[in-house]
Design an enzyme around this catalytic site. Sequence first.
Site, mmCIF file in Angstrom:
data_model
loop_
_atom_site.group_PDB
_atom_site.id
_atom_site.type_symbol
_atom_site.label_atom_id
_atom_site.label_comp_id
_atom_site.label_asym_id
_atom_site.label_seq_id
_atom_site.Cartn_x
_atom_site.Cartn_y
_atom_site.Cartn_z
ATOM 1 N N ASP A 1 37.987 -0.607 40.792
ATOM 2 C CA ASP A 1 36.995 -1.389 40.864
ATOM 3 C C ASP A 1 36.877 -2.050 42.371
ATOM 4 O OD1 ASP A 1 34.711 -3.406 40.504
ATOM 5 O OD2 ASP A 1 36.102 -4.898 39.630
ATOM 6 N N ASP B 1 46.739 -4.733 43.755
ATOM 7 C CA ASP B 1 45.792 -5.387 44.640
ATOM 8 C C ASP B 1 46.744 -5.832 46.122
ATOM 9 O OD1 ASP B 1 43.023 -6.785 43.943
ATOM 10 O OD2 ASP B 1 44.004 -7.736 45.751
ATOM 11 N N CYS C 1 30.334 -1.386 43.778
ATOM 12 C CA CYS C 1 29.434 -2.427 43.814
ATOM 13 C C CYS C 1 28.545 -2.649 45.028
ATOM 14 C CB CYS C 1 30.125 -4.045 43.452
ATOM 15 S SG CYS C 1 31.362 -4.146 44.804
ATOM 16 N N PHE D 1 42.651 -2.415 42.358
ATOM 17 C CA PHE D 1 41.794 -3.415 42.750
ATOM 18 C C PHE D 1 41.706 -4.637 41.495
ATOM 19 C CE2 PHE D 1 40.207 0.588 44.702
ATOM 20 C CZ PHE D 1 40.356 0.123 45.946
ATOM 21 N N ARG E 1 34.782 -5.262 31.376
ATOM 22 C CA ARG E 1 36.251 -5.487 30.903
ATOM 23 C C ARG E 1 36.397 -5.602 29.526
ATOM 24 N NH1 ARG E 1 35.815 -9.260 35.525
ATOM 25 N NH2 ARG E 1 34.603 -10.936 34.024
HETATM 26 N N1 SAH Z 1 38.224 -5.948 38.797
HETATM 27 C C1 SAH Z 1 38.359 -7.191 39.279
HETATM 28 C C2 SAH Z 1 37.642 -7.452 40.367
HETATM 29 C C3 SAH Z 1 38.102 -6.674 41.794
HETATM 30 S S1 SAH Z 1 37.319 -7.235 43.308
HETATM 31 C C4 SAH Z 1 37.964 -8.250 38.253
HETATM 32 O O1 SAH Z 1 37.485 -7.639 37.100
HETATM 33 O O2 SAH Z 1 37.974 -9.397 38.059
HETATM 34 C C5 SAH Z 1 38.177 -6.284 44.430
HETATM 35 C C6 SAH Z 1 39.626 -6.484 44.535
HETATM 36 O O3 SAH Z 1 40.095 -5.551 45.565
HETATM 37 C C7 SAH Z 1 40.077 -7.800 45.326
HETATM 38 O O4 SAH Z 1 40.999 -8.560 44.511
HETATM 39 C C8 SAH Z 1 40.495 -7.569 46.650
HETATM 40 O O5 SAH Z 1 41.684 -8.342 47.188
HETATM 41 C C9 SAH Z 1 41.041 -5.916 46.369
HETATM 42 N N2 SAH Z 1 41.219 -5.348 47.656
HETATM 43 C C10 SAH Z 1 40.575 -5.034 48.659
HETATM 44 N N3 SAH Z 1 40.689 -3.989 49.307
HETATM 45 C C11 SAH Z 1 41.967 -3.406 48.563
HETATM 46 C C12 SAH Z 1 42.800 -2.324 49.117
HETATM 47 N N4 SAH Z 1 42.419 -1.697 50.185
HETATM 48 N N5 SAH Z 1 43.955 -2.232 48.279
HETATM 49 C C13 SAH Z 1 44.185 -3.095 47.407
HETATM 50 N N6 SAH Z 1 43.147 -3.968 47.062
HETATM 51 C C14 SAH Z 1 42.034 -4.347 47.555
#
Ligand code: SAH
Length: 397
Positions: free
Chosen positions: A301, A251, A341, A229, A213
């Site tokens: 992500d 998201d 991940c 995401f 980040r």
């Molecule tokens: N980048 C964030 C963590 C991301 S975790 C950080 O640094 O804190 C992955 C995220 O993707 C989750 O919030 C989940 O709600 C979202 N997600 C999962 N599948 C998705 C999709 N198809 N479209 C949009 N969001 C999605």
Amino acid sequence: MPGIMILHPGREKSLLRKHPWIFSKGVMEVKEPPENGGDITVRDSAGNFLATASYSPESQIRGRIWSFDPDEKIDTAFFERRIRKAWENRQALIERTAVSAVRVIDAESDFLPGLIIDRYNGILVVKILSAGTEYHLQHIRSALEKIFPDDVIYERSDEAVRKKEGLSERKGILRGELPPQPITISENAGMKILVDVVNGHKTGFYLDQRDNRAALEKYCRGRDVLNCFSYTGGFSLYALRGRAKSVVNVDVSGPALAIAKENVVLNHLDPGRCRFVRADVFEYLRKSRDEKKKFDVIVLDPPKFAESQSQLQKACRGYKDINMLAASLLNPGGILMTYSCSGHMTPDLFQKVVADALLDAGREGQIIEYLTQAGDHPVALPFPEGLYLKGLVVKVS
Ligand code: SAH
């Protein structure tokens, strides 16, 4: 007396290299099997002692090593020694970066298979993921009470993987009383972040992305940033601190986006430069391409696309799809910060998938940074599987 697990000839090799797993196909015989998760002595086919493990009769991973020392007992003192050592290893990080939230125990990589502990301020959030850690929960709890006498202990064993170990999902308080949620943690020179340890994802927050980040900040000055995401907006906060012109958060989770909005205000950043879009990222990217939208910086992500080796091919298609779409939305000279991940996706394969994605988008790219999980998510040398987070910063021409 614990039971005895005897391995097929040759199957002792990985244990001699201190790898912590015994797969079912390596097991020749189990004598006097203990109950689910109980301790078992592991011997080679000639009868030599190899390790003390936990026994998971329902899992492909039939045994997880607790200790390679024949004299080490698996009791409260054992957990206390291992947890104290891991906690000591985190102190340098805590002093250097003034973080108030760290991963204290990262399972196999901290020599405690199946145990995850994150500490948010004075709240320990514990995940019990294997039959062995379930069996020893009281010992783990007693060890934590000794090492962290003033901490609240909250259990988040609400993970579907527990099924593979014959366990059901569970969450709840183990000690003390939780403050109202969300709580405020800080990371990387004073960035404040709201975390809901009860209803948030995983243990509440993605601590593994902490350094990454911060790495985003330097690319954002005067730029239009798309954070896909976004969860609670972690990357976006750094984009804004780095003086991005605009930041779009995408998201599927409404509650996560609501916290993202609060996080912006909490850090005295400008909500006027921010948008919060509740949508499926695949659809959002496709629609943006059709509308000819452009960005200067895009963060991808996604959640783990491959939960197992058998899902890897499908996962590759998913990763390629979002990376291709993102590349096509970037202005010339733009930055793609892209992650996987999925532990089953190797760094080489991930790089290849991203390369193929840019090729299909008709764009050229150069990797200018390789990123990985933060140092409180270590990789024990005998356990390369512990490396799961891969990130590439690609300059797209
Ligand atoms: N980048 C964030 C963590 C991301 S975790 C950080 O640094 O804190 C992955 C995220 O993707 C989750 O919030 C989940 O709600 C979202 N997600 C999962 N599948 C998705 C999709 N198809 N479209 C949009 N969001 C999605």
